[in-house]
Scaffold this motif. Structure first.
Motif, PDB file in Angstrom:
ATOM      1  N   UNK A 182     -17.888 -77.756  25.479  1.00  0.00           N
ATOM      2  CA  UNK A 182     -16.767 -77.934  26.382  1.00  0.00           C
ATOM      3  C   UNK A 182     -16.229 -76.584  26.854  1.00  0.00           C
ATOM      4  N   UNK A 183     -16.001 -76.460  28.129  1.00  0.00           N
ATOM      5  CA  UNK A 183     -15.451 -75.250  28.731  1.00  0.00           C
ATOM      6  C   UNK A 183     -14.053 -75.580  29.240  1.00  0.00           C
ATOM      7  N   UNK A 184     -13.025 -74.816  28.833  1.00  0.00           N
ATOM      8  CA  UNK A 184     -11.648 -75.158  29.250  1.00  0.00           C
ATOM      9  C   UNK A 184     -11.448 -75.224  30.759  1.00  0.00           C
ATOM     10  N   UNK A 185     -12.065 -74.302  31.511  1.00  0.00           N
ATOM     11  CA  UNK A 185     -11.889 -74.309  32.970  1.00  0.00           C
ATOM     12  C   UNK A 185     -12.526 -75.543  33.594  1.00  0.00           C
ATOM     13  N   UNK A 186     -13.744 -75.880  33.164  1.00  0.00           N
ATOM     14  CA  UNK A 186     -14.395 -77.052  33.756  1.00  0.00           C
ATOM     15  C   UNK A 186     -13.720 -78.345  33.301  1.00  0.00           C
ATOM     16  N   UNK A 187     -13.232 -78.386  32.059  1.00  0.00           N
ATOM     17  CA  UNK A 187     -12.513 -79.580  31.591  1.00  0.00           C
ATOM     18  C   UNK A 187     -11.252 -79.810  32.417  1.00  0.00           C
ATOM     19  N   UNK A 188     -10.547 -78.738  32.741  1.00  0.00           N
ATOM     20  CA  UNK A 188      -9.341 -78.859  33.567  1.00  0.00           C
ATOM     21  C   UNK A 188      -9.703 -79.334  34.973  1.00  0.00           C
ATOM     22  N   UNK A 189     -10.805 -78.819  35.518  1.00  0.00           N
ATOM     23  CA  UNK A 189     -11.248 -79.245  36.848  1.00  0.00           C
ATOM     24  C   UNK A 189     -11.662 -80.713  36.830  1.00  0.00           C
ATOM     25  N   UNK A 190     -12.368 -81.136  35.789  1.00  0.00           N
ATOM     26  CA  UNK A 190     -12.771 -82.542  35.686  1.00  0.00           C
ATOM     27  C   UNK A 190     -11.546 -83.448  35.637  1.00  0.00           C
ATOM     28  N   UNK A 191     -10.538 -83.047  34.890  1.00  0.00           N
ATOM     29  CA  UNK A 191      -9.301 -83.835  34.811  1.00  0.00           C
ATOM     30  C   UNK A 191      -8.610 -83.890  36.165  1.00  0.00           C
ATOM     31  N   UNK A 192      -8.592 -82.769  36.886  1.00  0.00           N
ATOM     32  CA  UNK A 192      -7.990 -82.751  38.231  1.00  0.00           C
ATOM     33  C   UNK A 192      -8.792 -83.610  39.199  1.00  0.00           C
ATOM     34  N   UNK A 193     -10.135 -83.571  39.109  1.00  0.00           N
ATOM     35  CA  UNK A 193     -10.980 -84.402  39.971  1.00  0.00           C
ATOM     36  C   UNK A 193     -10.692 -85.879  39.712  1.00  0.00           C
ATOM     37  N   UNK A 194     -10.640 -86.253  38.444  1.00  0.00           N
ATOM     38  CA  UNK A 194     -10.364 -87.645  38.094  1.00  0.00           C
ATOM     39  C   UNK A 194      -9.016 -88.079  38.649  1.00  0.00           C
ATOM     40  N   UNK A 195      -7.993 -87.258  38.470  1.00  0.00           N
ATOM     41  CA  UNK A 195      -6.663 -87.579  38.983  1.00  0.00           C
ATOM     42  C   UNK A 195      -6.678 -87.675  40.514  1.00  0.00           C
ATOM     43  N   UNK A 196      -7.433 -86.787  41.167  1.00  0.00           N
ATOM     44  CA  UNK A 196      -7.510 -86.807  42.636  1.00  0.00           C
ATOM     45  C   UNK A 196      -8.165 -88.096  43.122  1.00  0.00           C
ATOM     46  N   UNK A 197      -9.238 -88.521  42.452  1.00  0.00           N
ATOM     47  CA  UNK A 197      -9.912 -89.771  42.836  1.00  0.00           C
ATOM     48  C   UNK A 197      -8.970 -90.953  42.618  1.00  0.00           C
ATOM     49  N   UNK A 198      -8.316 -90.993  41.461  1.00  0.00           N
ATOM     50  CA  UNK A 198      -7.415 -92.117  41.166  1.00  0.00           C
ATOM     51  C   UNK A 198      -6.255 -92.175  42.159  1.00  0.00           C
ATOM     52  N   UNK A 199      -5.698 -91.022  42.522  1.00  0.00           N
ATOM     53  CA  UNK A 199      -4.616 -90.991  43.508  1.00  0.00           C
ATOM     54  C   UNK A 199      -5.128 -91.416  44.878  1.00  0.00           C
ATOM     55  N   UNK A 200      -6.271 -90.866  45.273  1.00  0.00           N
ATOM     56  CA  UNK A 200      -6.814 -91.155  46.601  1.00  0.00           C
ATOM     57  C   UNK A 200      -7.190 -92.627  46.754  1.00  0.00           C
ATOM     58  N   UNK A 201      -7.726 -93.248  45.700  1.00  0.00           N
ATOM     59  CA  UNK A 201      -8.102 -94.656  45.820  1.00  0.00           C
ATOM     60  C   UNK A 201      -6.886 -95.563  45.911  1.00  0.00           C
ATOM     61  N   UNK A 202      -5.747 -95.113  45.386  1.00  0.00           N
ATOM     62  CA  UNK A 202      -4.557 -95.970  45.467  1.00  0.00           C
ATOM     63  C   UNK A 202      -3.664 -95.634  46.667  1.00  0.00           C
TER      64      UNK A 202
END
Length: 152
Positions: free
Chosen positions: A2-22
């Motif tokens: 696990x890489x902290x920078x990529x984990x943070x980006x993955x979390x932001x991507x997930x949040x962006x998808x969830x926000x955008x779909x709603x």
């Protein structure tokens, strides 16, 4: 690994998808991608290249999916299509469920990150085949309507 920078980006991507779909708001994707990001879609042999095209496709997808939800995450390493022969880079897999035109889709987003944690490649896979066909038709309509590809 696990890489902290990529984990943070993955979390932001997930949040962006969830926000955008709603909400349809795509602003959460800002700053997540390398300019030369590449997205492999289950509905096209040719990848979508560049941030503008990837964002356009994501916009179509969030308007196409119904009842979209992430259901799991895996973290590890993998080589991208451009990294053949090179060491693997940090990668996350986000598992999801959704519907398209009433058909249930099971899928995953495979995110590959560069050394700074930005997304350099995305591979989207979905099943079953009948849902892939339905998704392909809906995405093509959306891409044509958005002016991202010419009408056939």
């Amino acid at each position: 690994m696990s890489d902290p920078a990529s984990s943070a980006t993955a979390a932001r991507f997930r949040a962006a998808v969830e926000t955008a779909t709603s909400t349809g708001d795509l602003s959460g994707f800002s700053g997540l991608f390398l300019p030369e990001v590449r997205l492999y879609s289950p509905v096209s042999f040719k990848p979508f290249d560049g941030e503008e095209m990837v964002l356009g496709l994501l916009g179509v997808l969030v308007r196409t999916f119904e009842d979209f939800r992430y259901i799991g995450t895996f973290t590890g390493e993998a080589a991208t299509s451009r990294d053949q022969g090179s060491p693997a880079s940090p990668a996350d897999v986000l598992l999801f469920r959704a519907k398209v035109d009433g058909k249930e889709i099971h899928g995953m987003d495979l995110l590959h990150f560069d050394e700074t944690g930005l997304i350099k490649e995305i591979t989207v896979m979905v099943r079953p085949q009948s849902a892939v066909q339905t998704l392909g038709q809906a995405v093509l309509r959306g891409l044509v309507e958005a002016g991202l590809v010419p009408a056939e």
